[in-house]
Write a protein that holds these residues in place. Structure first.
Motif: not given
Ligand code: SAM
Length: 383
Positions: A95-106, A340-350
């Motif tokens: 759930d936390d991973e989903v929430n984080r990706l949705v937050r980054i998307a928004v 996510l699981r390798d610890g990437a920061p939000d900016a890298e995932i975005a």
């Protein structure tokens, strides 16, 4: 002319996209960016350079999040009776991973609408909390769920309180006996109760998704529309797509949008004056009927196969195991779960999400002789 321009006619005759995605005229002069600000809906305060823009200039603002690949029905056109090899708990995002990706998307990528789907999203335990987390985001996205309706009677209230705006419920027949044949489960009454529960909780307009299949339920189109009109639901017929796990889809037997409309001739449908925008459904007004919230009643047809709308596509998809897909029919995915699981920061995932989006194809290519059905079936992508 570029692939997209040719397929949509959006650029008129005198301009095309260059390799950087800029609009150029015939002399090669830049006429502006293909990253069309006019299509960035509801995101005036965002830095538009951070949006999800593909190489044809389409901007993805509508995120479909699959929360599970499992389902409590076994629709014959979707998966085999015995089910599929489900994702393991560890493969699935938490759930936390989903929430984080949705937050980054928004927050970083300009997504303005989030639809939770599956599999069956209502069987995901954390659904209400996931919706609540999405509703706290700013700018607040529009939030919806696509569900088979089982359990919605109980969950509609909590979901509404959590911030859910709308719901689509899948219903392919009004006959309880036929429902059992189609879904291999005796849950018709639960689906109808779920629809009523959605309206009672204020999840309106409640929409119904119907897939018509030749010789199976295509005789029910008028009855289904009458049922929807009488109850204030908005009905959308969906052309069956080559996304079944069994690979049994056959273009020659699928019920086309034209056939669906012909079967509704007695309703005297009128063209909808309201522009479709980026919505997948083409809509028609139903004379003599009002919508639940007032105004004219409508019926929609999603002609993904015979009337593709890829040129206006504004969707990006996230599977339950954290893969970004640009299209239901994409054969490539980009792995955000690893980041996510390798610890990437939000900016890298975005940035990885932006890069993935750039590779979006011009169209789904069902008509292309080289078309290959994606390895993942609909239930594992998120419909
Ligand atoms: N379980 C949820 C539900 O039933 O709505 C969400 C997932 S389901 C895959 C989403 C929608 O996709 C449903 O309306 C379903 O009827 C539709 N669907 C499934 N397979 C399809 C196919 N091959 N072509 C078109 N629609 C399909």
């Amino acid at each position: 002319m570029s692939e997209l321009a040719a397929s949509t006619g959006q650029l008129g005759g005198s301009a095309e996209l260059d390799h950087s995605g800029a609009l150029v005229d015939k002399s090669g002069q830049r006429r502006g960016s293909a990253h069309k600000p006019g299509r960035l809906r509801g995101s005036a305060e965002l830095d538009h350079s951070g949006a999800l823009v593909d190489k044809f200039g389409r901007v993805a603002t509508d995120l479909r999040v699959s929360l599970t690949d499992k389902c409590n029905l076994r629709c014959t056109y979707c998966m085999p009776e015995e089910g599929l090899a489900w994702m393991s708990r560890t493969e699935q995002l938490t759930d936390d991973e989903v929430n984080r990706l949705v937050r980054i998307a928004v927050e970083q990528l300009g997504v303005t609408e989030v639809r939770f789907t599956g599999g069956e999203p209502l069987i995901r335990r954390g659904l209400v909390d996931i919706v609540a987390a999405a509703a706290r985001l700013r700018p607040r996205p529009q939030l919806s769920v696509t569900t088979n309706g089982i359990g919605l009677e109980r969950l509609a209230g909590p979901l509404r309180e959590a911030g859910l705006d709308r719901v689509n419920v899948s219903l392919d027949t009004l006959s309880a006996a036929r429902f059992v044949e189609l879904t291999r489960r005796d849950r018709h009454a639960d689906v109808l109760a779920g629809l009523r529960g959605a309206v009672a909780a204020g999840l309106t307009p409640a929409k119904i998704n119907t897939v018509l299949m030749r010789g199976i339920n295509d005789d029910e189109a008028p009855e289904l529309l009458r049922f929807a009109l009488e109850h204030g639901y908005e009905l959308r017929f969906i052309e069956q797509m080559p996304l079944d796990a069994q690979h049994k889809w056959d273009r020659h037997t699928m019920v086309t949008a034209d056939e669906i409309l012909a079967s509704l001739a007695d309703f005297g449908l009128l063209p909808d004056p309201v522009s479709r925008g980026t919505a997948p459904a083409e809509t028609w007004l139903v004379p003599g009927w009002s919508a639940a919230g007032g105004g004219p009643a409508r019926v929609g047809v999603i002609g993904s196969v015979t009337r593709p709308f890829c040129g206006d596509c504004d969707r990006t998809r996230l599977t339950a195991d954290g893969q970004v897909r640009n299209c239901l029919f994409a054969t490539e995915e980009s792995d955000l779960r690893k980041l996510l699981r390798d610890g990437a920061p939000d900016a890298e995932i975005a940035e990885a999400w932006r890069v993935a989006t750039r590779g979006k194809r011009a169209g789904h290519g069902i008509d292309d002789p080289a078309f290959l059905q994606p390895a993942r079936p609909m239930s594992a992508i998120g419909g």
